[in-house]
Motif scaffolding. Sequence first.
Motif, PDB file in Angstrom:
ATOM      1  N   LYS A  28      -9.541   0.482   0.419  1.00 57.76           N
ATOM      2  CA  LYS A  28     -10.507   1.203   1.241  1.00 57.76           C
ATOM      3  C   LYS A  28      -9.850   2.510   1.688  1.00 57.76           C
ATOM      4  O   LYS A  28      -8.781   2.479   2.302  1.00 57.76           O
ATOM      5  CB  LYS A  28     -10.903   0.373   2.454  1.00 57.76           C
ATOM      6  CG  LYS A  28     -11.657  -0.876   2.094  1.00 57.76           C
ATOM      7  CD  LYS A  28     -12.088  -1.613   3.324  1.00 57.76           C
ATOM      8  CE  LYS A  28     -12.911  -2.822   2.932  1.00 57.76           C
ATOM      9  NZ  LYS A  28     -13.424  -3.511   4.109  1.00 57.76           N
ATOM     10  N   GLU A  30     -10.313   4.476   4.100  1.00 52.65           N
ATOM     11  CA  GLU A  30     -10.054   4.606   5.532  1.00 52.65           C
ATOM     12  C   GLU A  30      -8.778   3.888   5.976  1.00 52.65           C
ATOM     13  O   GLU A  30      -8.265   4.142   7.055  1.00 52.65           O
ATOM     14  CB  GLU A  30     -11.259   4.122   6.356  1.00 52.65           C
ATOM     15  CG  GLU A  30     -11.626   2.674   6.164  1.00 52.65           C
ATOM     16  CD  GLU A  30     -12.636   2.421   5.052  1.00 52.65           C
ATOM     17  OE1 GLU A  30     -13.318   1.390   5.123  1.00 52.65           O
ATOM     18  OE2 GLU A  30     -12.737   3.237   4.116  1.00 52.65           O
ATOM     19  N   TYR A  31      -8.238   3.028   5.124  1.00 55.24           N
ATOM     20  CA  TYR A  31      -6.994   2.317   5.465  1.00 55.24           C
ATOM     21  C   TYR A  31      -5.774   2.967   4.806  1.00 55.24           C
ATOM     22  O   TYR A  31      -4.670   2.432   4.866  1.00 55.24           O
ATOM     23  CB  TYR A  31      -7.075   0.844   5.085  1.00 55.24           C
ATOM     24  CG  TYR A  31      -8.166   0.088   5.804  1.00 55.24           C
ATOM     25  CD1 TYR A  31      -8.686   0.528   7.021  1.00 55.24           C
ATOM     26  CD2 TYR A  31      -8.693  -1.068   5.272  1.00 55.24           C
ATOM     27  CE1 TYR A  31      -9.691  -0.161   7.669  1.00 55.24           C
ATOM     28  CE2 TYR A  31      -9.696  -1.772   5.922  1.00 55.24           C
ATOM     29  CZ  TYR A  31     -10.193  -1.307   7.116  1.00 55.24           C
ATOM     30  OH  TYR A  31     -11.195  -2.000   7.764  1.00 55.24           O
ATOM     31  N   GLU A  32      -5.991   4.122   4.165  1.00 56.50           N
ATOM     32  CA  GLU A  32      -4.915   4.963   3.630  1.00 56.50           C
ATOM     33  C   GLU A  32      -3.919   4.202   2.758  1.00 56.50           C
ATOM     34  O   GLU A  32      -2.720   4.423   2.811  1.00 56.50           O
ATOM     35  CB  GLU A  32      -4.197   5.672   4.780  1.00 56.50           C
ATOM     36  CG  GLU A  32      -5.124   6.558   5.591  1.00 56.50           C
ATOM     37  CD  GLU A  32      -4.460   7.215   6.790  1.00 56.50           C
ATOM     38  OE1 GLU A  32      -3.226   7.354   6.792  1.00 56.50           O
ATOM     39  OE2 GLU A  32      -5.196   7.591   7.716  1.00 56.50           O
ATOM     40  N   ARG A  93      -7.746   0.648  13.455  1.00 58.55           N
ATOM     41  CA  ARG A  93      -8.981   0.972  12.731  1.00 58.55           C
ATOM     42  C   ARG A  93      -9.514  -0.280  12.022  1.00 58.55           C
ATOM     43  O   ARG A  93     -10.711  -0.580  12.095  1.00 58.55           O
ATOM     44  CB  ARG A  93      -8.701   2.074  11.709  1.00 58.55           C
ATOM     45  CG  ARG A  93      -9.924   2.605  11.012  1.00 58.55           C
ATOM     46  CD  ARG A  93      -9.589   3.765  10.084  1.00 58.55           C
ATOM     47  NE  ARG A  93      -8.906   4.823  10.819  1.00 58.55           N
ATOM     48  CZ  ARG A  93      -7.993   5.634  10.273  1.00 58.55           C
ATOM     49  NH1 ARG A  93      -7.668   5.509   9.009  1.00 58.55           N
ATOM     50  NH2 ARG A  93      -7.424   6.564  10.991  1.00 58.55           N
ATOM     51  N   ASP A  97     -12.971  -2.252  12.784  1.00 61.88           N
ATOM     52  CA  ASP A  97     -13.953  -2.490  11.722  1.00 61.88           C
ATOM     53  C   ASP A  97     -14.313  -3.968  11.638  1.00 61.88           C
ATOM     54  O   ASP A  97     -15.472  -4.332  11.486  1.00 61.88           O
ATOM     55  CB  ASP A  97     -13.415  -2.024  10.365  1.00 61.88           C
ATOM     56  CG  ASP A  97     -13.323  -0.509  10.257  1.00 61.88           C
ATOM     57  OD1 ASP A  97     -13.856   0.197  11.138  1.00 61.88           O
ATOM     58  OD2 ASP A  97     -12.690  -0.037   9.287  1.00 61.88           O
TER      59      ASP A  97
END
Length: 116
Positions: A28, A30-32, A93, A97
């Motif tokens: 994902k 957004e989780y880098e 984060r 989520d």
Amino acid sequence: MARKDELSQRRYRNLVDHLENQMRASLKPEYEGYYGQLILGSEDLAELGQLADIRRAAREAGRRLGWEPTTKLVGDRLFVIDRRDVPEKIYERASSDTADRMGEFHRPGPTSTDDG
């Protein structure tokens, strides 16, 4: 004999590339790059070859992505997991989520009215 070694090396490189692509696709943005995992079922394993080769290739593919990969065979599934420590901001984060998704799951849905 050298030709057989070349062929097996080419197959191994292709396997590493294939697994790396699957791992990358599961990440994902957004989780880098953290919280990486890949789960291969029995059909996947049967198609890919020998278990020892698959595990070795999966660990190499994970390292290419910057993971600290580990593999675990549970029943007929192979789990490839990134065991790196997750930075606090990514952890927060992901936790947020997860909490949001759990809230959506537990939120009561619309009720239907029966007009008779």
